[in-house]
Design an enzyme around this catalytic site. Structure first.
Site, short mmCIF file in Angstrom:
data_model
loop_
_atom_site.label_atom_id
_atom_site.label_comp_id
_atom_site.label_asym_id
_atom_site.label_seq_id
_atom_site.Cartn_x
_atom_site.Cartn_y
_atom_site.Cartn_z
N HIS A 66 0.82 -1.21 0.00
CA HIS A 66 0.00 0.00 0.00
C HIS A 66 0.85 1.26 0.00
CE1 HIS A 66 0.15 1.12 4.36
NE2 HIS A 66 0.23 -0.18 4.58
N GLU A 202 -5.19 1.88 2.55
CA GLU A 202 -5.09 0.70 3.40
C GLU A 202 -5.34 1.04 4.86
OE1 GLU A 202 -3.37 -2.34 6.07
OE2 GLU A 202 -2.73 -0.28 5.88
N GLU A 203 -4.83 2.22 5.27
CA GLU A 203 -4.91 2.58 6.69
C GLU A 203 -6.31 2.96 7.14
OE1 GLU A 203 -2.54 1.86 8.48
OE2 GLU A 203 -0.66 2.07 7.38
#
Lengths: 340, 329
Positions: A66, A202-203
């Site tokens: 990512h 992604e986070e």
């Protein structure tokens, strides 16, 4: 076989990659940089969620790292010209008090202010300041002065602080997951026809599932970072994994039951080739596998991670030998999975 | 400011900062040297009462008190370090040579109260060295590491602005005086302020001064602070200290001068001890009336201290005006 001292030719890109601002949902600068550094002839496209898909054709195996990093997002400008903010991704506020940040597209420098400890009552000194009391101070004197340069929704990244230290260690913001991006880029440079996804968000939940849905690979390999707590005073399983212990291959985390067959294959490949590898001794963390493995009717996943201390902070720490192990294991695994 | 803040000088190990400051002070004083405790002292001739100028050289930091396997260090605070702000903080370890390191953050899966400040017993430094003990003896100092940086306007951030801004103000004052006549000066850039003020107290004894002007930093207002406690304003000018422990005549003379010369200022009222070298200098031996000038600062004792450079200028201007006036009195 494992070459302990093998330094992939593009290792020097790590500092540049970590310095790029790319808070979740604002991965543009990272994506542009990666596109500019793809090997000649690599076919790529950017999907509507911001994933960068390279060599997406008739692939069997998708590799994924990512692009985004944890950071801050401006929510409000106060009358005094200070910026209220919230977290993008999981960050503990103990890790950024009094630290420098860069706000918005113009990378305006600021500092996260704290009331000096001298002015606090005894009890308050032992507490962290409340999240809602914190502000980014860019040096503006009024709302108007600040609003000319910043608007709510602008994101802020930590001062990169990229530093090599000790014996082969690196500290920086955003090693999660720029080191994964670098490894994936290196794999692209050394293999033809390798399908890579540089994923977005992604986070904050992850956009990778959309890429996986579009590609429908037979399986996916996630190149990531993962928490190590190999600190004095932490013993046994609670250490999770160790810096210097090589590639981390989890069998399970908070997001995914990894495909048993892939897990065992990766571990036995590592053993056969002499690549240092370890698994996680605590079921913790999650990554893009979480959303990929349930995409497109189910995609078996495996993760190969670089163990990191202080994950999700302005000062993530990794050891370069571990990144080399992740690269070599991912390279071997991809070759084996695509040879069949 | 960049030169001054780039030098390290955690209390008790001020060599680097002292060398830098001495080099800068030599441009204005002929007899610059380090005294028995390490403070940088110098004089400037003149006529009238002899005035001592003091700012402290040292900065807060940590001292290494133990070694742990895996290249980790145990540390204790050196001065009033803010333990709330140390997680994932990059540091410089002043061992046999300078090493870089970082303070680990608490691992998220381990039980810890996310609302609580870390405690010194739990604070470590990660050196990445296999044999840290050989390179980093006990007692080595550790300083916070952050690049100095300009913010909007004249705002400036760096660690160690407490009290390199005071040092800068004295140097700027001497520059403003140039060759102009003023009262005779004893300048001391003193060590160990953050751990009790021993440096200033010892140095002041030898200064043989008639009165003293101390330059330190003080609290600029920021959200969450009480206005009566953080009385300064960034960019609001020099803070003139008023306190039962400070000389009233001097404080009043400074305020009158600031008014007359249109120098921006605020009054900082304290009810007793000032928490600066002004408290110590008065215990040095001879009776020494003291005044305190402070430069407003945000985020004191963190890696992200902020000042407004205009406040250094107004402090320097007020000092220069005072020294000139006392020299012709």
């Amino acid at each position: 076989m494992y070459e302990e001292q093998y330094q992939p030719p593009h290792s020097h890109w790590l500092e540049e990659l970590c310095a790029l601002p790319g808070v979740s949902g604002r991965e543009g600068p990272v994506r542009d940089w990666i596109i500019a550094h793809l090997p000649a002839g690599a076919a790529y496209r950017v999907d509507p969620l911001g994933n960068l898909i390279v060599n997406g054709g008739q692939e069997k195996v998708m590799l994924c790292a990512h692009m985004d990093e944890v950071g801050l997002i401006v929510t409000h400008i106060t009358d005094e010209g200070l910026l209220k903010f919230d977290h993008v991704g999981g960050i503990e506020r103990a890790a950024y008090l009094g630290r420098q940040v860069f706000v918005g597209k113009n990378a305006l420098p600021g500092v996260i202010g704290v009331v000096p400890v001298h002015l606090l009552r005894a009890e308050a000194k032992k507490q962290l300041p409340a999240q809602e009391s914190l502000c980014i101070d860019i040096g503006a004197d009024s709302r108007e002065a600040a609003a000319r340069l910043v608007k709510p929704g602008d994101t802020a990244t930590f001062e990169p602080g990229f530093t090599r230290f000790g014996e082969g260690f690196v500290q920086s913001k955003a090693l999660d997951d720029r080191v994964g991006c670098l490894i994936l880029l290196e794999l692209l440079w050394q293999n033809t026809g390798l399908c890579a996804v540089f994923s977005a968000r992604e986070e904050v939940g992850g956009a990778a599932a959309a890429a996986a849905f579009a590609l429908r690979p037979r399986c996916a390999v996630i190149i990531e970072t993962t928490t190590a707590s190999d600190l004095p005073g932490v013993s046994g399983a609670q250490r999770v994994c160790e810096l210097g212990g090589g590639a981390v291959v989890p069998f399970m985390d908070r997001g995914t039951m990894y495909a048993r067959e892939l897990y065992e294959r990766a571990m036995s490949l590592a053993k056969k080739a002499g690549i240092p590898a370890q698994t996680k001794s605590v079921i913790a963390g999650a990554n893009d596998a979480h959303t990929i493995h349930t995409s497109a009717g189910g995609i078996p996943c495996i993760a190969i991670s670089v163990p990191c201390r202080n994950l999700h902070s302005p000062g993530v720490v990794m050891r370069e030998s571990d990144a080399r192990a992740v690269f070599q294991l991912a390279d071997l695994l991809w070759k084996e999975l695509t040879a069949q | 400011m960049r030169t001054l803040t780039a030098a390290a000088g955690v209390s008790g190990r001020e060599e680097d900062a002292a060398e830098t400051a001495a080099r800068l002070l030599r441009q204005h004083c002929g007899d610059v040297r380090r005294d028995a405790l390490g403070s940088v002292v110098g004089t400037r001739p003149g006529r009238g009462p002899r005035i001592l100028l003091d700012a402290h050289l040292d900065q807060i930091g940590m001292a290494v008190v133990g070694h742990e396997p895996g290249g980790f260090l145990r540390v204790a605070p050196c001065g009033g370090m803010d333990a709330r702000c140390v997680a994932a903080q990059s540091v410089i370890i002043h061992g046999r040579r300078d090493f870089r390191g970082i303070i680990p953050a608490a691992p998220p899966h381990l039980k810890h109260d996310g609302e609580k400040s870390p405690e010194w017993n739990d604070i470590l430094i990660d050196t990445g060295l296999s044999d840290a003990a050989a390179e980093i003896p006990l007692g080595s100092r550790v300083s916070l590491c952050a690049p100095p940086r300009r913010l909007l306007g004249e705002r400036f951030t760096a660690p160690s602005l407490d009290d390199r801004t005071g040092v800068a103000a004295i140097l700027r004052c001497l520059e403003l005086l140039g060759d102009k006549p003023a009262c005779p000066l004893a300048v001391q850039l003193s060590v160990q302020e953050e751990v009790g003020g021993a440096g200033a107290r010892a140095a002041a004894f030898r200064a043989e001064a008639d009165e003293a002007l101390v330059v330190d930093v003080s609290f600029a207002w920021a959200p969450g602070a009480a206005r009566e406690e953080a009385q300064g304003t960034l960019g609001g000018g020099v803070m003139i200290g008023v306190s039962p422990t400070l000389d009233e005549t001097m404080s009043e003379a400074l305020e009158a001068l600031a008014r007359r010369n249109n120098i921006p200022y605020t009054i900082e009222v304290m009810s007793g001890r000032t928490g600066t070298n002004a408290d110590r200098i008065q215990q040095s031996g001879p009776a020494l009336p003291c005044a305190l000038l402070s430069i407003p600062l945000r985020n004191m004792h963190t890696a992200g201290e902020i000042v407004d450079l205009r406040d250094i200028e107004s402090t320097a201007r007020l000092m220069a005006a005072y020294l000139t006036e006392r020299g012709t009195a």
